[in-house]
Design a protein around this motif. Structure first.
Motif, PDB file in Angstrom:
ATOM      1  N   PHE A 247       1.527  -3.068   4.648  1.00 48.85           N
ATOM      2  CA  PHE A 247       1.700  -4.318   3.898  1.00 48.85           C
ATOM      3  C   PHE A 247       3.175  -4.669   3.734  1.00 48.85           C
ATOM      4  CE2 PHE A 247      -2.636  -4.169   1.669  1.00 48.85           C
ATOM      5  CZ  PHE A 247      -3.145  -5.153   2.500  1.00 48.85           C
TER       6      PHE A 247
ATOM      7  N   SER B  25       4.490  -6.058   6.988  1.00 46.14           N
ATOM      8  CA  SER B  25       3.885  -7.324   7.401  1.00 46.14           C
ATOM      9  C   SER B  25       4.213  -8.459   6.438  1.00 46.14           C
ATOM     10  CB  SER B  25       2.375  -7.168   7.543  1.00 46.14           C
ATOM     11  OG  SER B  25       1.801  -6.901   6.282  1.00 46.14           O
ATOM     12  N   ALA B  26       5.296  -8.321   5.684  1.00 48.60           N
ATOM     13  CA  ALA B  26       5.809  -9.370   4.792  1.00 48.60           C
ATOM     14  C   ALA B  26       4.845  -9.710   3.662  1.00 48.60           C
ATOM     15  CB  ALA B  26       6.193 -10.619   5.583  1.00 48.60           C
ATOM     16  N   HIS B  27       4.175  -8.708   3.125  1.00 47.95           N
ATOM     17  CA  HIS B  27       3.337  -8.869   1.937  1.00 47.95           C
ATOM     18  C   HIS B  27       3.836  -7.895   0.862  1.00 47.95           C
ATOM     19  CE1 HIS B  27       0.660 -10.456   5.082  1.00 47.95           C
ATOM     20  NE2 HIS B  27       0.266 -11.280   4.116  1.00 47.95           N
ATOM     21  N   PRO B  28       4.996  -8.180   0.268  1.00 43.52           N
ATOM     22  CA  PRO B  28       5.591  -7.200  -0.643  1.00 43.52           C
ATOM     23  C   PRO B  28       4.784  -6.975  -1.911  1.00 43.52           C
ATOM     24  CG  PRO B  28       6.837  -9.233  -0.699  1.00 43.52           C
ATOM     25  CD  PRO B  28       5.819  -9.368   0.400  1.00 43.52           C
ATOM     26  N   PHE B  29       4.114  -8.002  -2.427  1.00 38.91           N
ATOM     27  CA  PHE B  29       3.332  -7.803  -3.655  1.00 38.91           C
ATOM     28  C   PHE B  29       2.138  -6.887  -3.391  1.00 38.91           C
ATOM     29  CE2 PHE B  29      -0.011  -9.026  -6.672  1.00 38.91           C
ATOM     30  CZ  PHE B  29       0.643  -8.695  -7.844  1.00 38.91           C
ATOM     31  N   ALA B  30       1.441  -7.125  -2.285  1.00 41.53           N
ATOM     32  CA  ALA B  30       0.298  -6.262  -1.943  1.00 41.53           C
ATOM     33  C   ALA B  30       0.777  -4.845  -1.657  1.00 41.53           C
ATOM     34  CB  ALA B  30      -0.450  -6.836  -0.747  1.00 41.53           C
ATOM     35  N   GLY B  31       1.935  -4.724  -1.001  1.00 36.31           N
ATOM     36  CA  GLY B  31       2.486  -3.401  -0.742  1.00 36.31           C
ATOM     37  C   GLY B  31       2.870  -2.682  -2.017  1.00 36.31           C
TER      38      GLY B  31
ATOM     39  N   GLN C 260      -0.226  -1.405  -3.645  1.00 31.24           N
ATOM     40  CA  GLN C 260      -0.699  -0.219  -2.931  1.00 31.24           C
ATOM     41  C   GLN C 260       0.159   1.001  -3.254  1.00 31.24           C
ATOM     42  OE1 GLN C 260      -3.473   0.201  -0.933  1.00 31.24           O
ATOM     43  NE2 GLN C 260      -4.000  -1.782  -1.810  1.00 31.24           N
TER      44      GLN C 260
END
Length: 111
Positions: free
Chosen positions: A55, A58-64, A67
């Motif tokens: 995540f 793939s440029a999804h820092p909030f989801a990362g 996680q």
């Protein structure tokens, strides 16, 4: 991803608890360390961490970040499971009488 991880974590916890029910307390020696719950929880922690890294890349820092938080919580549970299994396999030694070793002293040579 959280909708998948939450039931998996619940099932891992449930199977770890059910595995412990079959053990009897009448054993006189310490049982061997059961590494299965530690390995399952460690694998789950590693999987969540890999998903977090994917995540993040793939440029999804909030989801990362979410996680990573879930991975940190899973790591705490993994360490707690390891500690519980270690304490079960290595019970503390009973204290000796007055802190002295179990050897008999020879009063003639002690003088």
């Amino acid at each position: 991803m959280l909708l998948i991880e939450i039931p998996v974590a619940f099932l891992l916890g449930l199977t770890s608890v059910i595995r412990g029910w079959g053990r009897g307390d009448e054993q006189t020696v310490a049982p061997a360390m059961d590494r299965v719950p530690v390995l399952w929880l460690g694998g789950f922690t590693l999987a969540v961490l890999v998903i977090a890294v994917i995540f993040m890349y793939s440029a999804h820092p909030f989801a990362g970040a979410v996680q990573l938080l879930v991975a940190a919580i899973a790591l705490v549970f993994t360490i707690a499971a390891w500690h519980g299994q270690y304490e079960r396999a290595h019970p503390p030694q009973p204290p000796t009488r007055a802190g002295m070793p179990h050897t008999l002293s020879n009063h003639v040579t002690d003088r």
